[in-house]
Enzyme design. Structure first.
Site, short mmCIF file in Angstrom:
data_model
loop_
_atom_site.label_atom_id
_atom_site.label_comp_id
_atom_site.label_asym_id
_atom_site.label_seq_id
_atom_site.Cartn_x
_atom_site.Cartn_y
_atom_site.Cartn_z
N THR A 289 -5.59 14.10 -13.49
CA THR A 289 -6.73 14.01 -14.39
C THR A 289 -7.25 15.39 -14.79
OG1 THR A 289 -9.05 13.32 -14.49
CG2 THR A 289 -8.17 13.73 -12.31
N TYR B 71 -14.10 12.18 -6.15
CA TYR B 71 -12.88 11.67 -6.81
C TYR B 71 -12.03 12.82 -7.32
CZ TYR B 71 -10.05 10.22 -10.81
OH TYR B 71 -9.02 10.08 -11.72
N LYS C 177 -8.19 14.11 -6.26
CA LYS C 177 -7.06 14.25 -7.19
C LYS C 177 -6.55 15.70 -7.18
CE LYS C 177 -5.53 11.59 -9.64
NZ LYS C 177 -4.43 10.58 -9.45
N GLU D 178 -10.21 16.09 -14.69
CA GLU D 178 -11.40 16.36 -13.86
C GLU D 178 -11.15 17.39 -12.77
OE1 GLU D 178 -13.87 13.23 -12.52
OE2 GLU D 178 -13.36 11.92 -14.17
N ASP E 84 0.84 -1.20 0.00
CA ASP E 84 0.00 0.00 0.00
C ASP E 84 0.87 1.26 0.00
OD1 ASP E 84 -1.79 2.05 0.70
OD2 ASP E 84 -3.00 0.68 1.91
P1 NAD Z 1 -7.19 1.86 -11.94
O1 NAD Z 1 -8.27 1.99 -10.93
O2 NAD Z 1 -7.39 0.98 -13.12
O3 NAD Z 1 -5.85 1.34 -11.22
C1 NAD Z 1 -5.44 1.84 -9.98
C2 NAD Z 1 -4.34 0.92 -9.45
O4 NAD Z 1 -3.88 1.46 -8.21
C3 NAD Z 1 -4.83 -0.51 -9.17
O5 NAD Z 1 -3.89 -1.44 -9.62
C4 NAD Z 1 -4.93 -0.55 -7.65
O6 NAD Z 1 -4.70 -1.85 -7.11
C5 NAD Z 1 -3.82 0.41 -7.26
N1 NAD Z 1 -4.03 0.99 -5.92
C6 NAD Z 1 -5.18 1.54 -5.44
N2 NAD Z 1 -4.99 1.95 -4.16
C7 NAD Z 1 -3.69 1.67 -3.87
C8 NAD Z 1 -2.89 1.87 -2.72
N3 NAD Z 1 -3.38 2.44 -1.60
N4 NAD Z 1 -1.60 1.46 -2.74
C9 NAD Z 1 -1.09 0.86 -3.85
N5 NAD Z 1 -1.81 0.66 -4.97
C10 NAD Z 1 -3.08 1.05 -4.97
O7 NAD Z 1 -6.84 3.34 -12.37
P2 NAD Z 1 -6.39 3.91 -13.79
O8 NAD Z 1 -7.57 4.19 -14.60
O9 NAD Z 1 -5.29 3.09 -14.32
O10 NAD Z 1 -5.80 5.32 -13.33
C11 NAD Z 1 -4.43 5.44 -12.98
C12 NAD Z 1 -4.15 6.89 -12.64
O11 NAD Z 1 -4.44 7.71 -13.76
C13 NAD Z 1 -4.99 7.44 -11.50
O12 NAD Z 1 -4.17 8.29 -10.73
C14 NAD Z 1 -6.08 8.24 -12.18
O13 NAD Z 1 -6.53 9.29 -11.37
C15 NAD Z 1 -5.33 8.76 -13.41
N6 NAD Z 1 -6.13 9.03 -14.60
C16 NAD Z 1 -6.94 8.07 -15.12
C17 NAD Z 1 -7.63 8.33 -16.31
C18 NAD Z 1 -8.52 7.28 -16.94
O14 NAD Z 1 -9.17 7.58 -17.93
N7 NAD Z 1 -8.58 6.07 -16.46
C19 NAD Z 1 -7.48 9.56 -16.93
C20 NAD Z 1 -6.65 10.52 -16.36
C21 NAD Z 1 -5.96 10.24 -15.21
O1 DAU Z 2 -11.37 12.43 -17.46
C1 DAU Z 2 -10.48 11.55 -16.86
C2 DAU Z 2 -11.25 10.59 -15.97
O2 DAU Z 2 -11.91 9.68 -16.83
C3 DAU Z 2 -10.34 9.84 -15.00
O3 DAU Z 2 -9.78 10.75 -14.09
C4 DAU Z 2 -11.12 8.77 -14.23
O4 DAU Z 2 -10.25 8.02 -13.42
C5 DAU Z 2 -11.80 7.86 -15.23
O5 DAU Z 2 -12.60 6.90 -14.56
C6 DAU Z 2 -12.66 8.67 -16.19
O6 DAU Z 2 -13.77 9.26 -15.49
P1 DAU Z 2 -15.25 9.32 -16.11
O7 DAU Z 2 -16.20 9.42 -14.99
O8 DAU Z 2 -15.31 10.33 -17.21
O9 DAU Z 2 -15.29 7.86 -16.81
P2 DAU Z 2 -16.38 6.69 -16.86
O10 DAU Z 2 -15.83 5.66 -17.78
O11 DAU Z 2 -16.76 6.25 -15.51
O12 DAU Z 2 -17.63 7.40 -17.53
C7 DAU Z 2 -17.53 8.09 -18.76
C8 DAU Z 2 -18.88 8.68 -19.10
O13 DAU Z 2 -19.79 7.62 -19.41
C9 DAU Z 2 -19.55 9.45 -17.97
O14 DAU Z 2 -20.24 10.57 -18.53
C10 DAU Z 2 -20.56 8.48 -17.39
C11 DAU Z 2 -20.97 7.66 -18.61
N1 DAU Z 2 -21.33 6.25 -18.37
C12 DAU Z 2 -20.54 5.49 -17.55
C13 DAU Z 2 -20.85 4.16 -17.34
C14 DAU Z 2 -19.98 3.30 -16.42
C15 DAU Z 2 -22.44 5.71 -19.02
O15 DAU Z 2 -23.15 6.39 -19.77
N2 DAU Z 2 -22.73 4.38 -18.81
C16 DAU Z 2 -22.00 3.58 -17.99
O16 DAU Z 2 -22.32 2.38 -17.86
#
Ligand code: NAD
Ligand code: DAU
Length: 360
Positions: free
Chosen positions: A149, A176, A180, A151, A73
């Site tokens: 992000t 969330y 961040k 966001e 962690d």
């Molecule tokens: P994810 O949820 O798929 O993965 C998160 C990982 O972090 C997992 O492997 C989890 O086990 C690990 N984790 C969680 N809590 C932990 C802890 N306390 N200690 C150690 N490991 C821990 O997330 P993701 O979508 O890959 O996002 C990764 C990063 O990118 C995040 O910081 C997120 O805010 C950022 N981000 C994501 C997106 C997106 O679209 N997914 C976009 C912009 C930024």
């Molecule tokens: O913008 C970056 C962010 O993108 C990251 O920081 C987050 O970690 C990542 O989860 C993502 O956030 P969103 O909330 O934008 O992503 P999500 O995939 O959860 O949802 C995208 C959009 O789709 C949102 O408007 C909600 C909608 N949605 C989501 C789900 C799960 C649907 O319409 N149907 C669904 O079933």
């Protein structure tokens, strides 16, 4: 201070051994694969708590002699200290491994619906966990790149051409996003107060392999693959700015190795699409009628539109997205989920049960 000289790096960092936090999650795992493929000289240590979102099998195929996996962690200060204090070591076949000289911090609670249901784990991992890492890199003078992000900037209206820039005010709307945003502020303050060598990148919505089935695109694909209806929140008019995860990984590398310390870089690929349009595209690509989905409740306080102006990283670091054919990338993502059922099938029923309880 801005560089006068375009494409000339200001703060070169040539990492030999990177600690990747959250390296078993979606983007973290893609980053580990990307570095292994593109920078074979770099050794990687992954620190991941393997929450519901982390999966060791996401690193399958990575050369075992080039990385170490630590199940732990980021909030565990003693463990983090122990990892960063390690001197160089040797691989099992005797090759030298340099001490960790950079941290790329992906680990986070990342899903908005979960944060709405229970925000507290988000504060613990995203805020406290980031502070723990900052204290440790401060002590050991280690380069730190923070993954954030778009966001944090809140949302934009649907009918304006405005985009977020590095100068946009912080206006997070969800728990969330607020967690961040708090972590970004911590990173900046450790730079200014203690001179810790940091950079931050704020990226838009990623998609591609290894993304948990709770997220929008994989949820729709795996619903269709398992005979469930696709689910659209509200009218589906919200807009997200999609980027292929490999482009994000390349951008992170650019910032880590060439970015100016203390600076923030927005990462995006001009990939704005409404949720409705994305869903229709997925349905069509999967041979379904484009009207074949259910409307479900939207999130409370839902963000309308995200859009990023990534001209700073393009201009100053010479990074450009390579995978911008959205339809082609969606088809590749569908093909990946169709051929990797064993990776996601165990999460599917529980994820859908949890959505049902939340009214989604
Ligand atoms: P994810 O949820 O798929 O993965 C998160 C990982 O972090 C997992 O492997 C989890 O086990 C690990 N984790 C969680 N809590 C932990 C802890 N306390 N200690 C150690 N490991 C821990 O997330 P993701 O979508 O890959 O996002 C990764 C990063 O990118 C995040 O910081 C997120 O805010 C950022 N981000 C994501 C997106 C997106 O679209 N997914 C976009 C912009 C930024
Ligand atoms: O913008 C970056 C962010 O993108 C990251 O920081 C987050 O970690 C990542 O989860 C993502 O956030 P969103 O909330 O934008 O992503 P999500 O995939 O959860 O949802 C995208 C959009 O789709 C949102 O408007 C909600 C909608 N949605 C989501 C789900 C799960 C649907 O319409 N149907 C669904 O079933």
């Amino acid at each position: 201070m801005q560089s006068q000289n375009q494409h000339v790096p200001y703060d070169l960092c040539k990492p030999q051994h990177i600690l990747v936090t959250g390296g078993a999650g979606f983007i973290g795992a893609n980053f580990v694969h990307w570095v292994m493929k593109n920078h074979p000289e770099v050794y990687i240590t992954v620190l991941d708590a393997l929450t519901y979102a982390g999966r060791r099998s996401s690193l399958k195929g990575c050369d075992e002699s080039r990385y170490t996996f630590i199940h732990g962690d980021i909030c565990d200060a003693q463990l983090v200290e122990q990892i960063l204090a390690q001197p160089g070591k040797r691989t099992y076949d005797g090759r030298p491994i340099a001490p960790i000289d950079a941290v790329v911090h992906f680990a986070a609670e990342s899903h908005n619906d979960n944060a709405i249901a229970d925000p507290m784990p988000f504060l613990q991992t995203n805020v406290t966990g980031t502070a723990v890492l900052l204290q440790a890199v401060r002590k050991h003078h280690i380069r730190f790149h923070h993954i954030s992000t778009d966001e944090v900037y809140g949302d934009l209206s649907l009918d304006s051409p405005e985009k977020f820039t590095e100068h946009s005010p912080y206006r997070p709307s969800s728990p969330y996003a607020a967690s961040k945003a708090a972590s970004d502020h911590l990173v900046r303050s450790w730079f200014r107060t203690y001179g810790v060598p940091v950079t931050i990148s704020n990226c838009s919505n990623n998609f591609g392999p290894y993304q948990h089935v709770e997220k929008f695109i994989p949820r729709q694909i795996t619903n269709i693959l398992t005979g469930r209806p696709a689910k659209l929140y509200g009218a589906g008019l919200a807009v997200r700015d999609w980027i292929a995860v490999d482009d994000h990984c390349a951008a992170v590398w650019a910032v880590l190795t060439r970015g100016k310390l203390g600076e923030t870089y927005l990462i995006g690929a001009n990939g704005e699409h409404s949720n409705l349009d994305v869903l229709r595209l997925i349905l069509t690509c999967m041979g379904k009628d484009e009207h074949d989905f259910e409307h479900v409740a939207d999130r409370p306080g839902a963000d309308r539109r995200y859009a990023l102006d990534a001209s700073k990283i393009e201009r100053e670091l010479g990074w450009h997205p390579q995978h911008t054919q959205f339809e082609e990338q969606i088809e590749r993502t569908i093909a990946w989920y169709a051929s990797h059922q064993e990776w996601w099938i165990h999460d599917k029923a529980a994820t859908e049960r949890s959505y049902q309880l939340q009214g989604h």
